[in-house]
Design a protein around this motif. Structure first.
Motif, PDB file in Angstrom:
ATOM      1  N   UNK A 344       0.835  -1.204   0.000  1.00 11.04           N
ATOM      2  CA  UNK A 344       0.000   0.000   0.000  1.00 11.04           C
ATOM      3  C   UNK A 344       0.870   1.254   0.000  1.00 11.04           C
ATOM      4  N   UNK A 345       1.998   1.205   0.718  1.00 12.66           N
ATOM      5  CA  UNK A 345       2.923   2.342   0.758  1.00 12.66           C
ATOM      6  C   UNK A 345       3.458   2.657  -0.635  1.00 12.66           C
ATOM      7  N   UNK A 346       3.726   1.624  -1.415  1.00 13.00           N
ATOM      8  CA  UNK A 346       4.292   1.822  -2.743  1.00 13.00           C
ATOM      9  C   UNK A 346       3.233   2.269  -3.749  1.00 13.00           C
ATOM     10  N   UNK A 347       2.050   1.672  -3.653  1.00 14.47           N
ATOM     11  CA  UNK A 347       1.024   1.948  -4.653  1.00 14.47           C
ATOM     12  C   UNK A 347       0.210   3.207  -4.349  1.00 14.47           C
ATOM     13  N   UNK A 348      -0.036   3.485  -3.066  1.00 14.73           N
ATOM     14  CA  UNK A 348      -0.886   4.637  -2.696  1.00 14.73           C
ATOM     15  C   UNK A 348      -0.309   5.350  -1.472  1.00 14.73           C
ATOM     16  N   UNK A 349       0.825   6.014  -1.611  1.00 16.27           N
ATOM     17  CA  UNK A 349       1.429   6.678  -0.435  1.00 16.27           C
ATOM     18  C   UNK A 349       0.519   7.745   0.164  1.00 16.27           C
ATOM     19  N   UNK A 350      -0.301   8.407  -0.653  1.00 15.50           N
ATOM     20  CA  UNK A 350      -1.177   9.453  -0.132  1.00 15.50           C
ATOM     21  C   UNK A 350      -2.232   8.872   0.806  1.00 15.50           C
ATOM     22  N   UNK A 351      -2.695   7.653   0.507  1.00 11.24           N
ATOM     23  CA  UNK A 351      -3.690   6.996   1.352  1.00 11.24           C
ATOM     24  C   UNK A 351      -3.089   6.677   2.705  1.00 11.24           C
ATOM     25  N   UNK A 352      -1.826   6.229   2.692  1.00 13.36           N
ATOM     26  CA  UNK A 352      -1.163   5.914   3.959  1.00 13.36           C
ATOM     27  C   UNK A 352      -1.029   7.169   4.821  1.00 13.36           C
ATOM     28  N   UNK A 353      -0.765   8.310   4.193  1.00 12.61           N
ATOM     29  CA  UNK A 353      -0.685   9.565   4.944  1.00 12.61           C
ATOM     30  C   UNK A 353      -2.031   9.906   5.580  1.00 12.61           C
ATOM     31  N   UNK A 354      -3.112   9.682   4.835  1.00 14.99           N
ATOM     32  CA  UNK A 354      -4.456   9.930   5.386  1.00 14.99           C
ATOM     33  C   UNK A 354      -4.725   9.026   6.578  1.00 14.99           C
ATOM     34  N   UNK A 355      -4.310   7.764   6.471  1.00 14.10           N
ATOM     35  CA  UNK A 355      -4.528   6.812   7.556  1.00 14.10           C
ATOM     36  C   UNK A 355      -3.762   7.246   8.801  1.00 14.10           C
ATOM     37  N   UNK A 356      -2.514   7.629   8.609  1.00 14.81           N
ATOM     38  CA  UNK A 356      -1.697   8.085   9.749  1.00 14.81           C
ATOM     39  C   UNK A 356      -2.325   9.306  10.397  1.00 14.81           C
ATOM     40  N   UNK A 357      -2.850  10.218   9.575  1.00 14.79           N
ATOM     41  CA  UNK A 357      -3.477  11.439  10.105  1.00 14.79           C
ATOM     42  C   UNK A 357      -4.716  11.083  10.918  1.00 14.79           C
ATOM     43  N   UNK A 358      -5.476  10.067  10.479  1.00 10.78           N
ATOM     44  CA  UNK A 358      -6.682   9.689  11.209  1.00 10.78           C
ATOM     45  C   UNK A 358      -6.346   8.962  12.512  1.00 10.78           C
ATOM     46  N   UNK A 359      -5.210   8.264  12.522  1.00 12.37           N
ATOM     47  CA  UNK A 359      -4.821   7.520  13.725  1.00 12.37           C
ATOM     48  C   UNK A 359      -4.143   8.414  14.757  1.00 12.37           C
TER      49      UNK A 359
END
Length: 361
Positions: A344-359
């Motif tokens: 997921x980090x490689x394919x959608x790094x922006x999504x991972x940033x959103x997840x971290x922000x929500x956590x």
């Protein structure tokens, strides 16, 4: 034929003819939305206990919606139950069709979770509904619940019968539900011999279809088949990057507004592929159906794939459902320990940033 025309025709009958009567069925509809704010506060209300809507009118009768957050019986304690109640019922039975929906708060669209039901409401049976409307866990992980709020909609259609003749035996004229989807489905089945004017080559298979049907259902097909593109004059169109089974299921939906029967083991995978196809060909309702299916089947083996798919195709409700699943410490820990998060980090790094922000606290 109007009411006056039917009455005149009945009155004009000559001697020696058998008398007859006509009962015209009128469908009178209404709808109401029950908005529940503070869902977390009504959890644990107790089995059989409910919150109710205000009174609303449909078909000249008064109704209300009831929501049972802990189910209305011991057999459905893990479910949300909903019911429609006829208020102040008398000796006259009322036949009505009803359908409950939940608001997808990301897409702002009401999504029915069950097919339309037909019931008779009376003094002895004034309430009808679904004891297993939606599983509580699925609701809490879905786009239907946002900011501790959900909306339950109920569409009601009451059947009224009007007799147009006196002192004669009553005959009922029953108007069946529309079967246009069956006719169009048959047209698709016979596309090879019934006026098909375009074919599609998909993964080594050929599918015959009708330009007008495709154009009426999809703006993308309309542009390709009737616009300035080369497909306008082509009788055969090649479709790349799509599985033949997915294209066949999409064609079935275009003609019938429903999905074909699928193996339950393949349902999630097919929903993922069909969502991408629906987005590609601008089939909004098919896209929502796929989102709903995927929201209901998020687990540790599918969450990262589904999250990447939701981000790629702009499915905000599906994305929020995945985030909600990952906010559980146990789920997040297991995903972190696997290779899925790295992918997921490689394919959608922006999504991972959103997840971290929500956590983040």
């Amino acid at each position: 034929m109007s009411t006056s025309s039917v009455a005149a025709a009945l009155a004009a009958g000559g001697g020696g003819m058998h008398s007859a009567s006509v009962v015209v069925a009128e469908a009178v509809s209404g709808s109401h939305v029950l908005k529940v704010q503070g869902y977390s506060l009504i959890k644990g209300l107790g089995v059989g206990k409910f919150i109710g809507s205000v009174k609303f009118n449909a078909g000249g009768r008064s109704w209300c919606i009831r929501c049972y957050p802990d189910g209305w019986g011991s057999e459905c304690t893990d479910w949300i139950s909903v019911a429609l109640f006829l208020l102040n019922p008398d000796a006259t039975e009322v036949k009505a069709k009803y359908r409950f929906s939940l608001l997808d708060q990301a897409e702002r669209t009401h999504v029915p979770l069950h097919t339309e039901a037909v019931s008779t409401f009376s003094a002895k049976a004034s309430g009808k509904g679904h004891d297993k409307f939606i599983k509580r866990q699925k609701l809490e992980q879905s786009a239907y619940l946002k900011d501790d709020c959900l909306e339950i909609s109920c569409d009601v259609t009451v059947l009224k019968e009007i007799c147009l003749a006196k002192d004669v035996a009553v005959q009922f004229v029953v108007v069946p539900q529309s079967d246009i989807h069956q006719h169009l489905g048959a047209l698709l089945s016979d596309a090879g011999s019934e006026g098909a004017d375009v074919s599609f080559e998909v993964g080594g298979e050929t599918f015959a279809a009708h330009r007008c049907v495709l154009a009426a259902r999809s703006s993308v097909f309309k542009s390709g088949l009737f616009g300035p593109m080369k497909e306008k004059t082509a009788t055969s169109v090649k479709i790349d990057d799509m599985d033949p089974r997915v294209f066949k299921a999409m064609l079935h939906f275009i003609y019938t507004d429903s999905l074909p029967q699928m193996d339950s083991a393949d349902a999630t995978m097919m929903a993922q592929h069909l969502l991408a196809a629906a987005d590609r060909y601008s089939l909004a309702r098919l896209k929502l159906i796929c989102e709903h299916e995927l929201c209901s089947n998020i687990d540790k083996s599918t969450v990262t794939t589904t999250l990447a798919l939701a981000d790629q195709h702009g499915c905000h409700g599906l994305k929020e459902a995945c985030f909600s699943f990952l906010k559980s410490p146990g789920n997040l820990k297991e995903i972190t320990a696997s290779d899925d998060l790295e992918h997921l980090m490689k394919s959608c790094p922006s999504v991972l940033k959103e997840l971290v922000a929500q956590l983040a606290p």
